[in-house]
Scaffold this motif. Sequence first.
Motif, mmCIF file in Angstrom:
data_model
loop_
_atom_site.group_PDB
_atom_site.id
_atom_site.type_symbol
_atom_site.label_atom_id
_atom_site.label_comp_id
_atom_site.label_asym_id
_atom_site.label_seq_id
_atom_site.Cartn_x
_atom_site.Cartn_y
_atom_site.Cartn_z
ATOM 1 N N LEU A 1 2.290 -4.547 -11.527
ATOM 2 C CA LEU A 1 2.622 -5.871 -11.016
ATOM 3 C C LEU A 1 4.107 -5.977 -10.679
ATOM 4 O O LEU A 1 4.479 -6.519 -9.632
ATOM 5 C CB LEU A 1 2.227 -6.929 -12.048
ATOM 6 N N ALA A 2 4.961 -5.431 -11.525
ATOM 7 C CA ALA A 2 6.409 -5.466 -11.280
ATOM 8 C C ALA A 2 6.763 -4.672 -10.022
ATOM 9 O O ALA A 2 7.602 -5.102 -9.221
ATOM 10 C CB ALA A 2 7.163 -4.926 -12.490
ATOM 11 N N GLU A 3 6.119 -3.532 -9.832
ATOM 12 C CA GLU A 3 6.375 -2.714 -8.639
ATOM 13 C C GLU A 3 5.899 -3.425 -7.383
ATOM 14 O O GLU A 3 6.583 -3.430 -6.354
ATOM 15 C CB GLU A 3 5.694 -1.343 -8.772
ATOM 16 N N LEU A 4 4.730 -4.026 -7.441
ATOM 17 C CA LEU A 4 4.219 -4.784 -6.299
ATOM 18 C C LEU A 4 5.164 -5.942 -5.968
ATOM 19 O O LEU A 4 5.480 -6.184 -4.800
ATOM 20 C CB LEU A 4 2.811 -5.302 -6.590
ATOM 21 N N HIS A 5 5.622 -6.638 -6.978
ATOM 22 C CA HIS A 5 6.554 -7.746 -6.791
ATOM 23 C C HIS A 5 7.834 -7.263 -6.104
ATOM 24 O O HIS A 5 8.338 -7.887 -5.165
ATOM 25 C CB HIS A 5 6.879 -8.395 -8.137
ATOM 26 N N ARG A 6 8.357 -6.139 -6.557
ATOM 27 C CA ARG A 6 9.577 -5.581 -5.969
ATOM 28 C C ARG A 6 9.368 -5.243 -4.490
ATOM 29 O O ARG A 6 10.178 -5.585 -3.638
ATOM 30 C CB ARG A 6 10.000 -4.336 -6.753
#
Length: 154
Positions: free
Chosen positions: A138-143
């Motif tokens: 989720l953090a990577e997608l957000h970035r």
Amino acid sequence: MNQAAIDEDEALRLDRQLCFKLYAASRAVIRAYKPMLDRLQLTYPQYLAMLVLWEWQQTPPSQPTVKALGERLMLDSGTLTPLLKRLEQLGLVLRQRSRDDEREVHLLLTAEGRALREQVGPLRDRLLCTQGIDQEELAELHRRLSGLLDRFTG
């Protein structure tokens, strides 16, 4: 049919369109949020407005105005005005005209609006858990989405 025509046909398939994947994913996420938001008596755009107002409660901007909120949410005043009117009817927000410039409308959270924040965390956490979302993914997608948005709006 030559290879260039086949490639062009393939490129125009719906499932190959990034814009469609973003649109469909956005709709799916909003649909997943709906039961939580129904409990809070909020629509998704109202929820986004409340998120910004809660941020402003922690770190107040120099001008907590309707205009600043619209810029933050990338919404025009025609969309924002009815949304804020409804939040005001729910007793979550107050709109006040500026004494210095009557054209400016300042926004304030009510006690009920501040208290609503406490209900959001547990509901949001439960939503993420039920969807089985990996926090690192989720953090990577957000970035990546933030970078994409910056390119289109930057």
